[in-house]
Design a protein around this motif. Structure first.
Motif, PDB file in Angstrom:
ATOM      1  N   SER A 198     -11.813  -8.892   4.248  1.00 26.87           N
ATOM      2  CA  SER A 198     -10.947  -7.956   4.947  1.00 26.87           C
ATOM      3  C   SER A 198     -11.821  -6.924   5.654  1.00 26.87           C
ATOM      4  O   SER A 198     -12.856  -6.504   5.114  1.00 26.87           O
ATOM      5  N   ASN A 199     -11.411  -6.576   6.847  1.00 28.10           N
ATOM      6  CA  ASN A 199     -12.121  -5.558   7.643  1.00 28.10           C
ATOM      7  C   ASN A 199     -13.536  -5.994   8.015  1.00 28.10           C
ATOM      8  O   ASN A 199     -14.412  -5.148   8.213  1.00 28.10           O
ATOM      9  N   TYR A 238       0.845  -1.208   0.000  1.00 25.29           N
ATOM     10  CA  TYR A 238       0.000   0.000   0.000  1.00 25.29           C
ATOM     11  C   TYR A 238       0.879   1.257   0.000  1.00 25.29           C
ATOM     12  O   TYR A 238       1.922   1.299   0.657  1.00 25.29           O
ATOM     13  N   GLU A 293      15.390  -6.373   7.138  1.00 20.40           N
ATOM     14  CA  GLU A 293      15.266  -6.320   8.612  1.00 20.40           C
ATOM     15  C   GLU A 293      13.940  -6.938   9.059  1.00 20.40           C
ATOM     16  O   GLU A 293      13.880  -7.725  10.005  1.00 20.40           O
ATOM     17  N   ASN A 294      12.864  -6.595   8.346  1.00 25.46           N
ATOM     18  CA  ASN A 294      11.541  -7.099   8.734  1.00 25.46           C
ATOM     19  C   ASN A 294      11.429  -8.608   8.540  1.00 25.46           C
ATOM     20  O   ASN A 294      10.639  -9.262   9.214  1.00 25.46           O
ATOM     21  N   ASP A 300       1.106  -8.686  -1.011  1.00 26.60           N
ATOM     22  CA  ASP A 300      -0.256  -8.197  -0.746  1.00 26.60           C
ATOM     23  C   ASP A 300      -0.514  -6.883  -1.483  1.00 26.60           C
ATOM     24  O   ASP A 300       0.103  -5.862  -1.180  1.00 26.60           O
ATOM     25  N   LEU A 346       3.014  -2.642  11.801  1.00 25.66           N
ATOM     26  CA  LEU A 346       3.973  -1.778  12.505  1.00 25.66           C
ATOM     27  C   LEU A 346       3.291  -0.491  12.978  1.00 25.66           C
ATOM     28  O   LEU A 346       3.975   0.470  13.353  1.00 25.66           O
ATOM     29  N   LYS A 400       5.045  -3.352   5.204  1.00 23.92           N
ATOM     30  CA  LYS A 400       5.422  -2.714   3.938  1.00 23.92           C
ATOM     31  C   LYS A 400       6.671  -1.858   4.162  1.00 23.92           C
ATOM     32  O   LYS A 400       6.790  -1.145   5.165  1.00 23.92           O
ATOM     33  N   SER A 401       7.608  -1.921   3.237  1.00 25.61           N
ATOM     34  CA  SER A 401       8.703  -0.948   3.206  1.00 25.61           C
ATOM     35  C   SER A 401       9.225  -0.853   1.783  1.00 25.61           C
ATOM     36  O   SER A 401       9.269  -1.861   1.077  1.00 25.61           O
ATOM     37  N   VAL A 402       9.637   0.351   1.395  1.00 25.27           N
ATOM     38  CA  VAL A 402      10.262   0.483   0.078  1.00 25.27           C
ATOM     39  C   VAL A 402      11.784   0.595   0.211  1.00 25.27           C
ATOM     40  O   VAL A 402      12.466   0.886  -0.768  1.00 25.27           O
ATOM     41  N   HIS A 403      12.305   0.366   1.427  1.00 32.06           N
ATOM     42  CA  HIS A 403      13.753   0.433   1.627  1.00 32.06           C
ATOM     43  C   HIS A 403      14.315  -0.981   1.787  1.00 32.06           C
ATOM     44  O   HIS A 403      13.900  -1.714   2.697  1.00 32.06           O
ATOM     45  N   GLN A 410      -8.500 -10.103   6.805  1.00 35.99           N
ATOM     46  CA  GLN A 410      -7.361  -9.170   6.945  1.00 35.99           C
ATOM     47  C   GLN A 410      -7.857  -7.912   7.651  1.00 35.99           C
ATOM     48  O   GLN A 410      -8.739  -7.218   7.133  1.00 35.99           O
ATOM     49  N   SER A 470      -1.182  -3.030   8.606  1.00 31.69           N
ATOM     50  CA  SER A 470      -0.441  -2.039   9.399  1.00 31.69           C
ATOM     51  C   SER A 470       0.161  -2.684  10.655  1.00 31.69           C
ATOM     52  O   SER A 470      -0.022  -2.199  11.778  1.00 31.69           O
ATOM     53  N   ARG A 523      15.276  -2.248   5.181  1.00 34.04           N
ATOM     54  CA  ARG A 523      14.133  -2.502   6.073  1.00 34.04           C
ATOM     55  C   ARG A 523      13.366  -3.757   5.642  1.00 34.04           C
ATOM     56  O   ARG A 523      12.846  -4.486   6.488  1.00 34.04           O
TER      57      ARG A 523
HETATM   58  N1  LIG Z   1      -7.004  -4.555   4.003  1.00 33.39           N
HETATM   59  C1  LIG Z   1      -6.856  -3.279   4.294  1.00 33.39           C
HETATM   60  O1  LIG Z   1      -7.840  -2.527   4.441  1.00 33.39           O
HETATM   61  C2  LIG Z   1      -5.482  -2.709   4.436  1.00 33.39           C
HETATM   62  C3  LIG Z   1      -5.319  -1.411   4.928  1.00 33.39           C
HETATM   63  C4  LIG Z   1      -4.019  -0.920   5.057  1.00 33.39           C
HETATM   64  C5  LIG Z   1      -2.941  -1.711   4.708  1.00 33.39           C
HETATM   65  N2  LIG Z   1      -3.135  -2.966   4.202  1.00 33.39           N
HETATM   66  C6  LIG Z   1      -1.994  -3.835   3.808  1.00 33.39           C
HETATM   67  O2  LIG Z   1      -1.108  -3.944   4.927  1.00 33.39           O
HETATM   68  C7  LIG Z   1       0.199  -3.555   4.525  1.00 33.39           C
HETATM   69  C8  LIG Z   1       0.996  -2.997   5.688  1.00 33.39           C
HETATM   70  O3  LIG Z   1       0.337  -1.891   6.274  1.00 33.39           O
HETATM   71  P1  LIG Z   1       0.864  -0.390   6.114  1.00 33.39           P
HETATM   72  O4  LIG Z   1       1.644  -0.259   4.857  1.00 33.39           O
HETATM   73  O5  LIG Z   1      -0.313   0.485   6.307  1.00 33.39           O
HETATM   74  O6  LIG Z   1       1.763  -0.157   7.405  1.00 33.39           O
HETATM   75  P2  LIG Z   1       3.006  -0.888   8.135  1.00 33.39           P
HETATM   76  O7  LIG Z   1       3.498  -2.022   7.344  1.00 33.39           O
HETATM   77  O8  LIG Z   1       2.580  -1.093   9.548  1.00 33.39           O
HETATM   78  O9  LIG Z   1       4.082   0.276   8.169  1.00 33.39           O
HETATM   79  C9  LIG Z   1       4.648   0.782   6.992  1.00 33.39           C
HETATM   80  C10 LIG Z   1       5.457   2.037   7.369  1.00 33.39           C
HETATM   81  O10 LIG Z   1       6.525   1.679   8.239  1.00 33.39           O
HETATM   82  C11 LIG Z   1       7.776   2.004   7.631  1.00 33.39           C
HETATM   83  N3  LIG Z   1       8.685   0.891   7.920  1.00 33.39           N
HETATM   84  C12 LIG Z   1       8.581  -0.394   7.470  1.00 33.39           C
HETATM   85  N4  LIG Z   1       9.559  -1.150   7.979  1.00 33.39           N
HETATM   86  C13 LIG Z   1      10.314  -0.355   8.752  1.00 33.39           C
HETATM   87  C14 LIG Z   1      11.468  -0.561   9.548  1.00 33.39           C
HETATM   88  N5  LIG Z   1      12.040  -1.766   9.649  1.00 33.39           N
HETATM   89  N6  LIG Z   1      11.992   0.507  10.221  1.00 33.39           N
HETATM   90  C15 LIG Z   1      11.422   1.729  10.146  1.00 33.39           C
HETATM   91  N7  LIG Z   1      10.316   1.982   9.420  1.00 33.39           N
HETATM   92  C16 LIG Z   1       9.765   0.955   8.725  1.00 33.39           C
HETATM   93  C17 LIG Z   1       7.495   2.173   6.156  1.00 33.39           C
HETATM   94  O11 LIG Z   1       8.346   3.145   5.582  1.00 33.39           O
HETATM   95  P3  LIG Z   1       9.211   2.865   4.244  1.00 33.39           P
HETATM   96  O12 LIG Z   1       8.325   2.245   3.228  1.00 33.39           O
HETATM   97  O13 LIG Z   1       9.648   4.261   3.883  1.00 33.39           O
HETATM   98  O14 LIG Z   1      10.341   1.983   4.682  1.00 33.39           O
HETATM   99  C18 LIG Z   1       6.043   2.697   6.176  1.00 33.39           C
HETATM  100  O15 LIG Z   1       6.033   4.087   6.422  1.00 33.39           O
HETATM  101  C19 LIG Z   1      -0.089  -2.552   3.408  1.00 33.39           C
HETATM  102  O16 LIG Z   1       1.059  -2.228   2.667  1.00 33.39           O
HETATM  103  C20 LIG Z   1      -1.174  -3.273   2.655  1.00 33.39           C
HETATM  104  O17 LIG Z   1      -0.641  -4.298   1.848  1.00 33.39           O
HETATM  105  C21 LIG Z   1      -4.391  -3.482   4.074  1.00 33.39           C
END
Ligand SMILES: NC(=O)c1ccc[n+]([C@@H]2O[C@H](COP(=O)([O-])OP(=O)(O)OC[C@H]3O[C@@H](n4cnc5c(N)ncnc54)[C@H](OP(=O)(O)O)[C@@H]3O)[C@@H](O)[C@H]2O)c1
Length: 278
Positions: free
Chosen positions: A140-141, A25, A240-241, A48, A191, A231-234, A162, A189, A237
């Motif tokens: 989901s949700n 995302y 690391e994850n 995902d 993290l 999710k991360s684009v680095h 999800q 989400s 990271r």
């Molecule tokens: N079903 C749904 O309704 C729904 C809703 C939201 C999300 N999702 C899914 O869930 C996935 C994950 O959720 P999310 O993207 O909202 O949030 P997340 O994975 O909890 O957090 C992503 C954020 O954390 C940063 N990050 C990741 N790894 C890190 C690390 N090791 N150290 C420091 N910062 C780190 C990322 O930055 P960088 O990218 O800059 O590293 C990004 O800003 C989504 O990508 C999507 O596939 C589903």
């Protein structure tokens, strides 16, 4: 307990899916393509995405370039509620953009506010599953009442749900309900969108265990039987994850992180499924 990032969990219909995923995302273009290839290279097998993310074409191309055989990947996408009247068309669009002839996972992204439309969409997608275009059809949700409604109408529980889960918003009741019904929870989400890595307890545990805050949070999901999709684009990271399979949290550490939960749903970052999308 999962042994590695590529290990599978068995769902309530006997299908297997990787127990850890890569979230896509709010990522796009070359940055996302590189991250997906990095993820596959270091062992992630579940990717995902969703029609709503407008990046299925990039994800599909990156997966083709990863060199990994199709059957080794678990590609999951989602249908947005505005497409519930034409789910077969939405599925075909996602398949075309991803460049695939079947999806490993396809989820109703949000229950939406119209139960009749949601149920019709699920029924039509069951036919797409029977036709071989979807391996795992899930949701989901969904809250307890929406899961129960599906069960009442179709006579079985969806295989996955999800939902938003992280220590400040544990959704303990819904997770317990899903576990009782054999529904695998996928934590979105995981993290806390990056914000929970600043939490004092998370940082303290990370220092004590010689890990990073992100790794502590991801291990918390795994200890609880939840399937996280960070999710991360680095690249660093992404790696690391993934490096969370060589240590454990004790039950006391898990309970301490559970205790971070904010009251009355205040830790929620996303929308309330009962009021979204309008
Ligand atoms: N079903 C749904 O309704 C729904 C809703 C939201 C999300 N999702 C899914 O869930 C996935 C994950 O959720 P999310 O993207 O909202 O949030 P997340 O994975 O909890 O957090 C992503 C954020 O954390 C940063 N990050 C990741 N790894 C890190 C690390 N090791 N150290 C420091 N910062 C780190 C990322 O930055 P960088 O990218 O800059 O590293 C990004 O800003 C989504 O990508 C999507 O596939 C589903």
């Amino acid at each position: 307990m999962l042994e590695s990032i590529s290990s599978a969990v068995t769902l309530n219909d006997g299908t297997k899916m990787p127990g850890f995923g890569f979230g896509c995302y709010k990522a796009s273009g070359p940055e996302l393509a590189l991250a997906v290839r990095e993820a596959v290279g270091c062992g992630y097998r579940y990717v995902d995405t969703a029609a709503y993310y407008h990046n299925e074409d990039t994800v599909g191309e990156a997966l083709r370039h990863s060199g990994l055989a199709r059957e080794k990947l678990f590609v999951l996408s989602k249908i947005w509620p505005t497409d519930f009247d034409e789910p077969a068309r939405a599925l075909d669009t996602s398949l075309r953009l991803l460049g695939l002839d079947y999806l490993d996972g396809y989820l109703l992204h949000w229950p939406g506010l119209d139960s009749a439309r949601r149920l019709r969409a699920f029924e039509q997608l069951l036919r797409q599953k029977e036709a071989g275009k979807i391996r795992v059809l899930g949701v989901s949700n969904f809250l307890e009442e929406q899961l129960s409604e599906l069960h009442d109408v179709f006579g079985f529980w969806p295989v996955v749900n999800q939902i938003e889960v992280h220590p400040l918003f544990t959704q303990a009741g819904l997770c317990r309900f899903c576990a009782q019904c054999g529904i695998q929870v996928i934590s979105w989400s995981p993290l806390g969108r990056g914000r929970e890595m600043e939490n004092a307890l998370v940082r303290e545990l990370a220092a004590d265990l010689g890990r990073t805050p992100a790794q502590i949070l991801l291990r918390w999901h795994l200890e609880k039987g939840l399937l996280p999709i960070p999710k991360s684009v680095h690249a660093e990271r992404v790696r690391e994850n993934a490096a969370v399979f060589d240590f454990r949290l004790t039950p006391e550490q898990v309970a301490a992180l559970d205790g971070l939960r904010l009251p009355d749903g205040q830790g929620r970052m996303g929308p309330d499924p009962l009021a979204y999308p309008r």
